[in-house]
Design a protein around this motif. Structure first.
Motif, PDB file in Angstrom:
ATOM      1  N   TYR A 110      41.595  41.964  28.352  1.00 46.12           N
ATOM      2  CA  TYR A 110      42.918  41.567  27.891  1.00 46.12           C
ATOM      3  C   TYR A 110      43.104  42.267  26.549  1.00 46.12           C
ATOM      4  O   TYR A 110      42.973  43.472  26.478  1.00 46.12           O
ATOM      5  N   ASP A 111      43.356  41.513  25.497  1.00 43.64           N
ATOM      6  CA  ASP A 111      43.398  42.106  24.161  1.00 43.64           C
ATOM      7  C   ASP A 111      41.994  42.513  23.731  1.00 43.64           C
ATOM      8  O   ASP A 111      41.795  43.464  23.016  1.00 43.64           O
ATOM      9  N   ASP A 112      41.036  41.745  24.175  1.00 43.06           N
ATOM     10  CA  ASP A 112      39.628  42.080  24.010  1.00 43.06           C
ATOM     11  C   ASP A 112      38.906  41.572  25.258  1.00 43.06           C
ATOM     12  O   ASP A 112      39.499  40.979  26.127  1.00 43.06           O
ATOM     13  N   THR A 113      37.631  41.816  25.361  1.00 46.46           N
ATOM     14  CA  THR A 113      36.906  41.446  26.571  1.00 46.46           C
ATOM     15  C   THR A 113      36.692  39.940  26.634  1.00 46.46           C
ATOM     16  O   THR A 113      36.261  39.330  25.665  1.00 46.46           O
ATOM     17  N   GLU A 114      37.013  39.367  27.764  1.00 51.27           N
ATOM     18  CA  GLU A 114      36.816  37.950  28.009  1.00 51.27           C
ATOM     19  C   GLU A 114      36.256  37.783  29.407  1.00 51.27           C
ATOM     20  O   GLU A 114      36.376  38.680  30.232  1.00 51.27           O
ATOM     21  N   MET A 115      35.685  36.628  29.669  1.00 52.61           N
ATOM     22  CA  MET A 115      35.299  36.345  31.040  1.00 52.61           C
ATOM     23  C   MET A 115      36.167  35.215  31.532  1.00 52.61           C
ATOM     24  O   MET A 115      36.691  34.425  30.764  1.00 52.61           O
ATOM     25  N   GLY A 116      36.329  35.171  32.845  1.00 51.16           N
ATOM     26  CA  GLY A 116      37.156  34.128  33.408  1.00 51.16           C
ATOM     27  C   GLY A 116      36.837  33.905  34.873  1.00 51.16           C
ATOM     28  O   GLY A 116      36.224  34.738  35.537  1.00 51.16           O
ATOM     29  N   SER A 117      37.272  32.763  35.341  1.00 40.64           N
ATOM     30  CA  SER A 117      37.069  32.388  36.721  1.00 40.64           C
ATOM     31  C   SER A 117      37.905  33.272  37.639  1.00 40.64           C
ATOM     32  O   SER A 117      39.040  33.607  37.319  1.00 40.64           O
ATOM     33  N   ILE A 118      37.317  33.656  38.754  1.00 44.83           N
ATOM     34  CA  ILE A 118      38.041  34.436  39.755  1.00 44.83           C
ATOM     35  C   ILE A 118      37.976  33.690  41.074  1.00 44.83           C
ATOM     36  O   ILE A 118      37.048  32.909  41.310  1.00 44.83           O
ATOM     37  N   GLY A 119      38.930  33.916  41.942  1.00 42.23           N
ATOM     38  CA  GLY A 119      39.002  33.171  43.191  1.00 42.23           C
ATOM     39  C   GLY A 119      38.098  33.684  44.287  1.00 42.23           C
ATOM     40  O   GLY A 119      37.448  32.903  44.982  1.00 42.23           O
ATOM     41  N   ILE A 120      38.026  34.985  44.449  1.00 44.48           N
ATOM     42  CA  ILE A 120      37.295  35.552  45.583  1.00 44.48           C
ATOM     43  C   ILE A 120      36.575  36.829  45.154  1.00 44.48           C
ATOM     44  O   ILE A 120      37.099  37.606  44.375  1.00 44.48           O
ATOM     45  N   VAL A 121      35.392  37.023  45.712  1.00 47.40           N
ATOM     46  CA  VAL A 121      34.653  38.274  45.557  1.00 47.40           C
ATOM     47  C   VAL A 121      34.460  38.831  46.961  1.00 47.40           C
ATOM     48  O   VAL A 121      33.925  38.136  47.832  1.00 47.40           O
ATOM     49  N   THR A 122      34.899  40.056  47.192  1.00 44.79           N
ATOM     50  CA  THR A 122      34.768  40.674  48.510  1.00 44.79           C
ATOM     51  C   THR A 122      33.685  41.746  48.470  1.00 44.79           C
ATOM     52  O   THR A 122      33.690  42.606  47.596  1.00 44.79           O
ATOM     53  N   VAL A 123      32.764  41.659  49.428  1.00 47.05           N
ATOM     54  CA  VAL A 123      31.693  42.630  49.552  1.00 47.05           C
ATOM     55  C   VAL A 123      32.027  43.507  50.758  1.00 47.05           C
ATOM     56  O   VAL A 123      32.111  43.019  51.884  1.00 47.05           O
ATOM     57  N   GLN A 124      32.226  44.783  50.497  1.00 48.71           N
ATOM     58  CA  GLN A 124      32.616  45.721  51.554  1.00 48.71           C
ATOM     59  C   GLN A 124      31.432  46.011  52.481  1.00 48.71           C
ATOM     60  O   GLN A 124      30.282  45.897  52.082  1.00 48.71           O
ATOM     61  N   PRO A 125      31.714  46.402  53.727  1.00 46.93           N
ATOM     62  CA  PRO A 125      30.631  46.697  54.673  1.00 46.93           C
ATOM     63  C   PRO A 125      29.736  47.822  54.165  1.00 46.93           C
ATOM     64  O   PRO A 125      30.218  48.816  53.632  1.00 46.93           O
ATOM     65  N   GLY A 126      28.431  47.612  54.315  1.00 47.86           N
ATOM     66  CA  GLY A 126      27.460  48.622  53.910  1.00 47.86           C
ATOM     67  C   GLY A 126      27.251  48.727  52.414  1.00 47.86           C
ATOM     68  O   GLY A 126      26.524  49.599  51.952  1.00 47.86           O
ATOM     69  N   GLU A 127      27.857  47.846  51.637  1.00 45.81           N
ATOM     70  CA  GLU A 127      27.743  47.929  50.176  1.00 45.81           C
ATOM     71  C   GLU A 127      26.963  46.751  49.609  1.00 45.81           C
ATOM     72  O   GLU A 127      26.809  45.719  50.247  1.00 45.81           O
ATOM     73  N   THR A 128      26.501  46.937  48.385  1.00 42.46           N
ATOM     74  CA  THR A 128      25.841  45.880  47.624  1.00 42.46           C
ATOM     75  C   THR A 128      26.676  45.610  46.388  1.00 42.46           C
ATOM     76  O   THR A 128      27.080  46.536  45.696  1.00 42.46           O
TER      77      THR A 128
END
Length: 154
Positions: free
Chosen positions: A86-104
């Motif tokens: 944002y204005d500086d680096t922050e962490m925040g809650s996210i709704g979904i993490v998608t892992v693509q096929p064949g990826e880590t």
């Protein structure tokens, strides 16, 4: 009115008998093609602060898999988090993490991670706890995370 009730009873009985004679639908839960490795829960440096979970999540399947929730045994709650700019680096809650096929996908310092809130005092460095991931669609997977002291190398 009297002639109507026997007809309704006959129809209802036929439907009920038909339902009894059907074979139950098979519900086979297909496990997501995900494997987790290097699971570590880092205890907080200050008691009462949240802990953090890091791990590697590999998708060996041919379709993307979306993680919508994380739970950590011994934590009152847990959230999927990411670092955002944002204005500086922050962490925040996210709704979904998608892992693509064949990826880590790495859950690592300065990147995706799981925040574990209100940790039970019984969680001690050197032990293990179970992390449960819930996918879109409701299937789940579990993996063990080693419990690390706050000052351990990340």
């Amino acid at each position: 009115m009297k002639s109507f009730l026997p007809s309704v009873a006959l129809v209802a009985g036929t439907i009920a008998l038909g339902a009894c004679s059907e074979e139950p639908a098979e519900t086979e839960e297909v496990a997501a093609p995900l494997t987790a490795s290097e699971g570590r829960l880092f205890l907080p440096a200050v008691e009462g602060n949240p802990g953090v979970v890091y791990f590697e999540l590999a998708n060996s399947g041919d379709r993307a898999v979306s993680i919508r929730r994380a739970d950590v045994e011994g934590a009152a709650s847990a959230e999927l988090h990411d670092y955002m700019e944002y204005d500086d680096t922050e962490m925040g809650s996210i709704g979904i993490v998608t892992v693509q096929p064949g990826e880590t996908t790495s859950f690592a310092p300065g990147d995706l991670h799981v925040m574990a809130f209100e940790l039970d005092p019984s969680l001690e460095a050197g032990g293990e706890t179970t992390v449960t991931l819930t996918m879109a669609g409701g299937s789940t997977m579990e993996f063990e995370a080693e419990i690390m002291p706050a000052d351990a190398e990340r």
